[in-house]
Design a protein around this motif. Structure first.
Motif, mmCIF file in Angstrom:
data_model
loop_
_atom_site.group_PDB
_atom_site.id
_atom_site.type_symbol
_atom_site.label_atom_id
_atom_site.label_comp_id
_atom_site.label_asym_id
_atom_site.label_seq_id
_atom_site.Cartn_x
_atom_site.Cartn_y
_atom_site.Cartn_z
ATOM 1 N N ASN A 53 0.730 -1.308 0.117
ATOM 2 C CA ASN A 53 -0.004 0.038 -0.127
ATOM 3 C C ASN A 53 0.895 1.324 -0.115
ATOM 4 O O ASN A 53 0.452 2.375 -0.623
ATOM 5 N N GLN A 54 1.710 1.423 0.813
ATOM 6 C CA GLN A 54 2.826 2.368 0.766
ATOM 7 C C GLN A 54 3.568 2.572 -0.402
ATOM 8 O O GLN A 54 3.443 3.602 -1.022
ATOM 9 N N VAL A 55 3.701 1.367 -1.210
ATOM 10 C CA VAL A 55 4.550 1.710 -2.203
ATOM 11 C C VAL A 55 3.668 2.183 -3.526
ATOM 12 O O VAL A 55 3.933 2.989 -4.322
ATOM 13 N N LEU A 56 2.393 1.677 -3.362
ATOM 14 C CA LEU A 56 1.313 2.197 -4.448
ATOM 15 C C LEU A 56 1.058 3.671 -4.173
ATOM 16 O O LEU A 56 0.851 4.478 -5.116
ATOM 17 N N GLY A 57 0.878 3.906 -2.821
ATOM 18 C CA GLY A 57 0.693 5.356 -2.524
ATOM 19 C C GLY A 57 1.738 6.159 -2.857
ATOM 20 O O GLY A 57 1.446 7.376 -3.615
ATOM 21 N N GLN A 58 3.034 5.898 -2.908
ATOM 22 C CA GLN A 58 4.169 6.993 -3.296
ATOM 23 C C GLN A 58 4.043 6.726 -4.869
ATOM 24 O O GLN A 58 4.498 7.833 -5.511
ATOM 25 N N TYR A 59 3.784 5.703 -5.447
ATOM 26 C CA TYR A 59 3.669 5.601 -7.086
ATOM 27 C C TYR A 59 2.710 6.682 -7.485
ATOM 28 O O TYR A 59 2.800 7.611 -8.277
ATOM 29 N N ILE A 60 1.502 6.761 -6.733
ATOM 30 C CA ILE A 60 0.343 7.440 -7.136
ATOM 31 C C ILE A 60 0.734 8.981 -7.029
ATOM 32 O O ILE A 60 0.652 9.992 -7.797
ATOM 33 N N GLU A 61 1.555 9.349 -5.818
ATOM 34 C CA GLU A 61 1.792 10.557 -5.583
ATOM 35 C C GLU A 61 2.845 11.138 -6.677
ATOM 36 O O GLU A 61 2.865 12.077 -7.132
ATOM 37 N N ASN A 62 3.807 10.160 -7.020
ATOM 38 C CA ASN A 62 4.694 10.400 -7.954
ATOM 39 C C ASN A 62 4.118 10.773 -9.357
ATOM 40 O O ASN A 62 4.429 11.846 -10.173
ATOM 41 N N LEU A 63 3.081 10.100 -9.765
ATOM 42 C CA LEU A 63 2.399 10.190 -11.024
ATOM 43 C C LEU A 63 1.564 11.478 -11.049
ATOM 44 O O LEU A 63 1.538 12.369 -12.011
ATOM 45 N N MET A 64 0.953 11.727 -9.693
ATOM 46 C CA MET A 64 0.186 13.105 -9.625
ATOM 47 C C MET A 64 1.193 14.205 -9.812
ATOM 48 O O MET A 64 1.003 15.194 -10.572
#
Length: 80
Positions: A53-64
């Motif tokens: 979940n943390q990895v996915l959250g960071q990935y989404i933040e980076n994409l945004m």
């Protein structure tokens, strides 16, 4: 002699009750052990999912942050 027979029956009944209780205790111990193993497995899976979940959250933040659609804009400064 009759009292010997009665005593043997009582001893047999006590022995059978003790064996029943011992078997019940052993069964409960196995159940507890199984539950403990299951709890450990669930805890491990939970930690794994939290990490993902943390990895996915960071990935989404980076994409945004990389996308201009999600960039903050200051509309007042653009109008001036």
């Amino acid at each position: 002699m009759n009292s010997d027979v009665d005593g043997d029956k009582e001893n047999q009944a006590e022995w059978e009750e003790k064996m029943r209780l011992i078997n019940q205790v052993l069964e409960l111990q196995h159940t507890l052990e199984d539950l403990s193993v299951r709890v450990d497995a669930v805890k491990e899976e939970n930690l794994k999912l939290k990490s993902e979940n943390q990895v996915l959250g960071q990935y989404i933040e980076n994409l945004m942050s990389a996308s201009s659609v999600f960039q903050t804009t200051d509309s007042k400064s653009k109008r001036k």
